[in-house]
Motif scaffolding. Sequence first.
Motif, mmCIF file in Angstrom:
data_model
loop_
_atom_site.group_PDB
_atom_site.id
_atom_site.type_symbol
_atom_site.label_atom_id
_atom_site.label_comp_id
_atom_site.label_asym_id
_atom_site.label_seq_id
_atom_site.Cartn_x
_atom_site.Cartn_y
_atom_site.Cartn_z
ATOM 1 N N GLN A 474 0.819 -1.215 0.000
ATOM 2 C CA GLN A 474 0.000 0.000 0.000
ATOM 3 C C GLN A 474 0.854 1.266 0.000
ATOM 4 O O GLN A 474 0.487 2.267 -0.625
ATOM 5 C CB GLN A 474 -0.924 0.000 1.218
ATOM 6 C CG GLN A 474 -1.938 -1.133 1.222
ATOM 7 C CD GLN A 474 -2.801 -1.118 2.470
ATOM 8 O OE1 GLN A 474 -2.730 -0.185 3.262
ATOM 9 N NE2 GLN A 474 -3.604 -2.138 2.649
ATOM 10 N N ILE A 475 1.984 1.241 0.694
ATOM 11 C CA ILE A 475 2.820 2.442 0.788
ATOM 12 C C ILE A 475 3.937 2.438 -0.245
ATOM 13 O O ILE A 475 4.729 3.390 -0.284
ATOM 14 C CB ILE A 475 3.412 2.590 2.204
ATOM 15 C CG1 ILE A 475 4.409 1.469 2.497
ATOM 16 C CG2 ILE A 475 2.318 2.622 3.248
ATOM 17 C CD1 ILE A 475 5.173 1.666 3.802
ATOM 18 N N ALA A 476 4.011 1.404 -1.085
ATOM 19 C CA ALA A 476 5.099 1.308 -2.063
ATOM 20 C C ALA A 476 5.149 2.513 -3.000
ATOM 21 O O ALA A 476 6.249 3.040 -3.270
ATOM 22 C CB ALA A 476 4.982 0.003 -2.851
ATOM 23 N N PRO A 477 4.015 3.013 -3.551
ATOM 24 C CA PRO A 477 4.116 4.211 -4.404
ATOM 25 C C PRO A 477 4.698 5.416 -3.671
ATOM 26 O O PRO A 477 5.500 6.161 -4.237
ATOM 27 C CB PRO A 477 2.667 4.453 -4.826
ATOM 28 C CG PRO A 477 2.011 3.115 -4.729
ATOM 29 C CD PRO A 477 2.646 2.450 -3.547
ATOM 30 N N ALA A 478 4.298 5.618 -2.412
ATOM 31 C CA ALA A 478 4.845 6.744 -1.648
ATOM 32 C C ALA A 478 6.331 6.546 -1.381
ATOM 33 O O ALA A 478 7.116 7.506 -1.410
ATOM 34 C CB ALA A 478 4.083 6.908 -0.325
ATOM 35 N N LEU A 479 6.746 5.314 -1.109
ATOM 36 C CA LEU A 479 8.165 5.029 -0.946
ATOM 37 C C LEU A 479 8.928 5.349 -2.217
ATOM 38 O O LEU A 479 10.030 5.915 -2.174
ATOM 39 C CB LEU A 479 8.365 3.556 -0.579
ATOM 40 C CG LEU A 479 8.165 3.152 0.881
ATOM 41 C CD1 LEU A 479 8.216 1.635 1.016
ATOM 42 C CD2 LEU A 479 9.235 3.797 1.759
ATOM 43 N N ALA A 480 8.361 4.981 -3.361
ATOM 44 C CA ALA A 480 9.016 5.259 -4.634
ATOM 45 C C ALA A 480 9.128 6.765 -4.877
ATOM 46 O O ALA A 480 10.159 7.257 -5.358
ATOM 47 C CB ALA A 480 8.253 4.588 -5.776
ATOM 48 N N ILE A 481 8.079 7.518 -4.528
ATOM 49 C CA ILE A 481 8.123 8.969 -4.683
ATOM 50 C C ILE A 481 9.224 9.563 -3.810
ATOM 51 O O ILE A 481 10.010 10.415 -4.253
ATOM 52 C CB ILE A 481 6.749 9.583 -4.335
ATOM 53 C CG1 ILE A 481 5.721 9.208 -5.400
ATOM 54 C CG2 ILE A 481 6.849 11.098 -4.195
ATOM 55 C CD1 ILE A 481 4.313 9.644 -5.058
#
Length: 555
Positions: A474-481
Amino acid sequence: MPVLFLALFFFYPLFAIARLSFADGRDGMLETLRAGYYWRVLAFTAGQAALSTALTLALGLPGAYVFARYEFRGKTLLRAVAGVPFVMPTVVVAVAFGALLGPRGLINQGLQAAFGLATPPIRLSGLQAVLLAHIFYNYTVVLRLVGGMWANLDPRLEEAAAVLGASRLRALLRVTLPLLAPALGAAALLIFIFTFTSFGVMVILGGPRLATLEVEIYRQTAQVLRLDVAATLALIQLVCTLGLSFAYTRLAARATTPLELQPRSYTARPPRAPRERLLVGATMLLIALLLGAPLAALALRSVLTAGPGAPRFTLAAYLALGQNLTGSAFFVPPTAAIANSLRIAAITTLLALCIGVPAAYLLARRPGPPGAPSGGGRGATVGVALLDALFMLPLGTSAVTLGLGYLVALSVPGLGGLRTSPWLIPVLHTLVALPFVIRALTPVLRARSPRQREAAALLGASPAQAWLRVELPQIAPALAIGAVFAFTVSLGEFGATLLLTRPEAPTLPVMIFRFLGQPGALNYGQALALATILMLVTASGFLLLERLRPPGGEF
């Protein structure tokens, strides 16, 4: 761990600056404060920052309105292009404007070739070039902060004012602008902070006569070797920027809770009237000329010859990047700087994630009622707010001031060996990148539902398994950002790196600055080539960030 990291690598260097400032009242702080020259430098620093802020707001507000109220073809791509300059390294921005409007820029070369002129017809003063570069760099701040809030304001408020007899201008002044005031104030403060501490743009475009506090701190440290004067100036600048940063965090928090939020799909519509289409077209043209033209000129100028006559296509500057044309045994090829910057950026990204993720989880905790296990009530809420401001402090601190703090702090006997440590610059870059990682993760963590992890625990998953299988996706996109921001910020960091980098291990911005300081067309061409490479890498990272950004997300 995040608090300990800030204590060691942020507050201790700042404490070392303060201690040096007060070490000798006669030769240090008092002597500096009595000198009228430094007060004039402070006045010019604040004046150019205020002028840059006013011009950026004046040009950015129409664009913010267009992006908030209208839907048109190419809007998403244009928004992404407008955001690219924000992540551009300042040295690249300065070189890009030089490639477009400088004495050897494309426009002057074209006019000289077309009309047979012996001298460049366009000569911008240092201040004019600096103001243009600052507008270029900060235009997207207005577009995103003000336009993002404007897009969520209910247009029926303006319609109600019109029904009650208000003109468009009166409705704008009495209804819309008061509601936009927190976002306008936050955008203005953020732009002022960025331009108040601008270094690369001032050094390259401003010239020796335009000295700001940031430039003067660098001169006193690297050229005059008066660390006591530099420390006093850094302390003055630090007080100013930290006060502005606290004001920004308060206004930014108010800007996230406007009255009567509406979805953007409801507030935006296609332009219909001729003047609406004209406004949209003018905004697109402004973005293309103001933001796109310098970057395009940089890439084009790097593959064209300079000098009299029609320019010719050449890759000589790129081919020379790996050659030792000087024959010096101490020559460091530019390709080594590229590899060094990529290595430092990778280490910075890893460190920023390792420190930023625990910090974001700490800020995302939901304070319960007094006496509850997660409790703390109002005290916990205040504590989280203080920690949030604490973690954002590096964002409002000058990179040159941090670099000076490291020089002073590591001059203590027993710590001198750390000044040559290969970890020093990645740690410093991590401080600069950390606020972006925390800002990317915290809203996502606050929005997550704890029931999913509880359900996984009921099904027999351990805490580690629940985090890996449920929460991490769930938090992977925010981690990538956050990772993309950390990587691009590290690639472009210039001010502190210029003070701390070792001669045999330069980064890309430092190598570009070195080439610009050396005479010869080939050296200038290599600076353009390296700046183009850095531009393409950071632009690619930002476009990737735009794809990962959730709908409605901003910085």
